[in-house]
Design a protein around this motif. Sequence first.
Motif, mmCIF file in Angstrom:
data_model
loop_
_atom_site.group_PDB
_atom_site.id
_atom_site.type_symbol
_atom_site.label_atom_id
_atom_site.label_comp_id
_atom_site.label_asym_id
_atom_site.label_seq_id
_atom_site.Cartn_x
_atom_site.Cartn_y
_atom_site.Cartn_z
ATOM 1 N N UNK A 191 1.195 -1.466 0.001
ATOM 2 C CA UNK A 191 -0.145 0.044 -0.337
ATOM 3 C C UNK A 191 0.535 0.810 -0.048
ATOM 4 N N UNK A 192 1.658 1.335 -1.077
ATOM 5 C CA UNK A 192 2.742 3.106 -1.231
ATOM 6 C C UNK A 192 1.737 3.734 -1.643
ATOM 7 N N UNK A 193 2.251 4.594 -0.835
ATOM 8 C CA UNK A 193 2.004 6.199 -2.048
ATOM 9 C C UNK A 193 3.448 7.070 -2.140
ATOM 10 N N UNK A 194 3.561 8.103 -2.312
ATOM 11 C CA UNK A 194 4.393 8.558 -3.020
ATOM 12 C C UNK A 194 3.717 9.975 -3.596
ATOM 13 N N UNK A 195 3.198 10.539 -3.024
ATOM 14 C CA UNK A 195 2.600 12.127 -3.684
ATOM 15 C C UNK A 195 3.451 13.573 -3.766
ATOM 16 N N UNK A 196 3.654 13.993 -4.894
ATOM 17 C CA UNK A 196 4.974 14.884 -5.172
ATOM 18 C C UNK A 196 3.718 17.183 -4.987
ATOM 19 N N UNK A 197 2.963 17.143 -4.266
ATOM 20 C CA UNK A 197 2.183 17.803 -4.587
ATOM 21 C C UNK A 197 0.769 17.724 -4.753
ATOM 22 N N UNK A 198 -0.273 18.376 -5.845
ATOM 23 C CA UNK A 198 -0.965 17.353 -5.827
ATOM 24 C C UNK A 198 -0.769 15.789 -6.626
ATOM 25 N N UNK A 199 0.539 15.851 -7.337
ATOM 26 C CA UNK A 199 0.701 15.089 -8.453
ATOM 27 C C UNK A 199 0.951 13.644 -7.293
ATOM 28 N N UNK A 200 -0.159 12.773 -7.309
ATOM 29 C CA UNK A 200 -0.134 11.318 -6.618
ATOM 30 C C UNK A 200 0.483 9.881 -8.115
ATOM 31 N N UNK A 201 2.228 10.319 -7.201
ATOM 32 C CA UNK A 201 3.004 9.537 -8.405
ATOM 33 C C UNK A 201 3.148 8.261 -8.672
ATOM 34 N N UNK A 202 2.768 8.015 -6.752
ATOM 35 C CA UNK A 202 2.501 6.014 -6.652
ATOM 36 C C UNK A 202 1.107 6.430 -5.619
ATOM 37 N N UNK A 203 0.534 5.427 -6.568
ATOM 38 C CA UNK A 203 -0.848 5.758 -5.687
ATOM 39 C C UNK A 203 -1.596 4.370 -5.332
ATOM 40 N N UNK A 204 -0.622 3.539 -4.262
ATOM 41 C CA UNK A 204 -1.505 2.064 -3.288
ATOM 42 C C UNK A 204 -0.735 1.371 -4.815
ATOM 43 N N UNK A 205 0.044 1.039 -4.264
ATOM 44 C CA UNK A 205 0.816 -0.565 -5.123
ATOM 45 C C UNK A 205 1.655 -1.220 -4.156
ATOM 46 N N UNK A 206 0.972 -2.496 -4.239
ATOM 47 C CA UNK A 206 1.530 -3.445 -3.307
ATOM 48 C C UNK A 206 2.124 -4.675 -4.460
ATOM 49 N N UNK A 207 2.892 -5.288 -4.153
ATOM 50 C CA UNK A 207 3.486 -6.300 -5.003
ATOM 51 C C UNK A 207 4.992 -7.155 -4.122
ATOM 52 N N UNK A 208 5.451 -8.144 -4.503
ATOM 53 C CA UNK A 208 6.500 -8.961 -3.863
ATOM 54 C C UNK A 208 7.381 -9.640 -4.572
ATOM 55 N N UNK A 209 8.752 -9.351 -3.862
ATOM 56 C CA UNK A 209 9.895 -10.017 -5.256
ATOM 57 C C UNK A 209 10.556 -11.218 -4.750
ATOM 58 N N UNK A 210 10.248 -12.506 -5.343
ATOM 59 C CA UNK A 210 11.110 -13.869 -4.716
ATOM 60 C C UNK A 210 12.297 -13.889 -4.920
ATOM 61 N N UNK A 211 13.123 -14.261 -3.819
ATOM 62 C CA UNK A 211 14.478 -13.842 -3.942
ATOM 63 C C UNK A 211 14.905 -14.850 -5.001
ATOM 64 N N UNK A 212 15.970 -14.674 -5.788
ATOM 65 C CA UNK A 212 16.698 -14.875 -7.045
ATOM 66 C C UNK A 212 15.859 -14.751 -8.397
ATOM 67 N N UNK A 213 15.258 -14.261 -8.046
ATOM 68 C CA UNK A 213 14.628 -14.453 -9.320
ATOM 69 C C UNK A 213 14.619 -12.091 -10.120
ATOM 70 N N UNK A 214 13.970 -12.066 -11.601
ATOM 71 C CA UNK A 214 14.351 -10.846 -12.192
ATOM 72 C C UNK A 214 12.779 -10.552 -11.722
ATOM 73 N N UNK A 215 12.672 -9.624 -11.667
ATOM 74 C CA UNK A 215 11.492 -8.588 -11.351
ATOM 75 C C UNK A 215 11.290 -7.705 -12.250
#
Length: 331
Positions: A8-32
Amino acid sequence: MKLIEVVDLYKSFGDVRAVNGISFAVEEGTIFGFLGPNGAGKTTTIRILVTLSEQTSGTAIVGGVDVSADPRGVRSRVGYAAQATGIDRDLTGRENLILQGRLHGLSKVDASTEAEAILEVISLAEVADRRAGTYSGGMAKRLDLAQALIHRPNVLFLDEPTTGLDPQNRNAMWTYLRKLNDDGMTIFLTTQYLEEADELADDLAIIDNGRIVVEGSPTELKRGIGGDSVTLMPSTDSSAEDLEVMATAMRALHDTNGVEKLGDSVVVYLEDGGSRIAEIVRAIDTTGVQLGRLELAEPSLDQVFLKHTGARLRVEDVKPPSRMSRNRRHR
Ligand SMILES: Nc1ncnc2c1ncn2[C@@H]1O[C@H](COP(=O)(O)OP(=O)(O)O)[C@@H](O)[C@H]1O
Ligand SMILES: [Mg+2]
């Protein structure tokens, strides 16, 4: 084991929601692969993961360490090559690497030993004593990758590692990345290139407008669009009626994922299209309509992107600057 976990990651720059609620996982040893167009939020996300930027809210865990709670702990575990190269053009390739190693706290001897080994791996040993300012675009990108490896991180973050490279250098970069991954390195890379995500990523997330629109392995994602497509075109002197007759015959087939008329052709979506060509041709044959052409296509990430965003992801290939024209200074 999950090496990266984002919730549930968010990042805003002023009014700009550059990252708007993302969730994901990366398994060890993989290319994501983090695939998306310009402005999607890729760089913003990667900068949070490598602790160069703080999220507005949400959590990010890298190598078991929370990026907010222990940024220094994260930094010792990750390697990062930014979108713009971070090399010093006045230093040689070797000097750049040793400097980077020293910045990571390696002793002079260790930095030098590591630099030597990496220069070899990344095929820069021959030009190691040339000023980095004289390197071609492909060499500069490789040196950048090398810098990210000097402290032997567990996970490598690469922001558009091949943007601006010509196909030959792009292929070379893919080879190095696969090799690093074969040796156990987990790699998180962002890209605008569908083929790159398809070629390299074990798993990928497609990001658009700060949101993850779909996630999975390239194979899973492509499967999700209804399988292979078989496009059928009647012979040139056929009528609209013929087209309808063909479509009807295709709709009568069992186990298809849909039939549609597109222009002067009929498209059948189905799993494992290759194994069903004979059946399709026989079915058309019994209608008496003359088949002019038949095309079998596997689903592509292009179609996946289109399906989930309603737009095409097309990137103009940027021509890399030639080595000679690059701001060469003489001493
Ligand atoms: N420092 C910043 N200040 C204001 N807006 C920013 C900043 N960095 C990024 N953005 C905006 O956030 C959005 C996502 O940018 P970015 O993460 O760089 O996308 P990408 O790397 O996918 O091209 C864009 O709309 C961009 O203009
Ligand atoms: Mg970016």
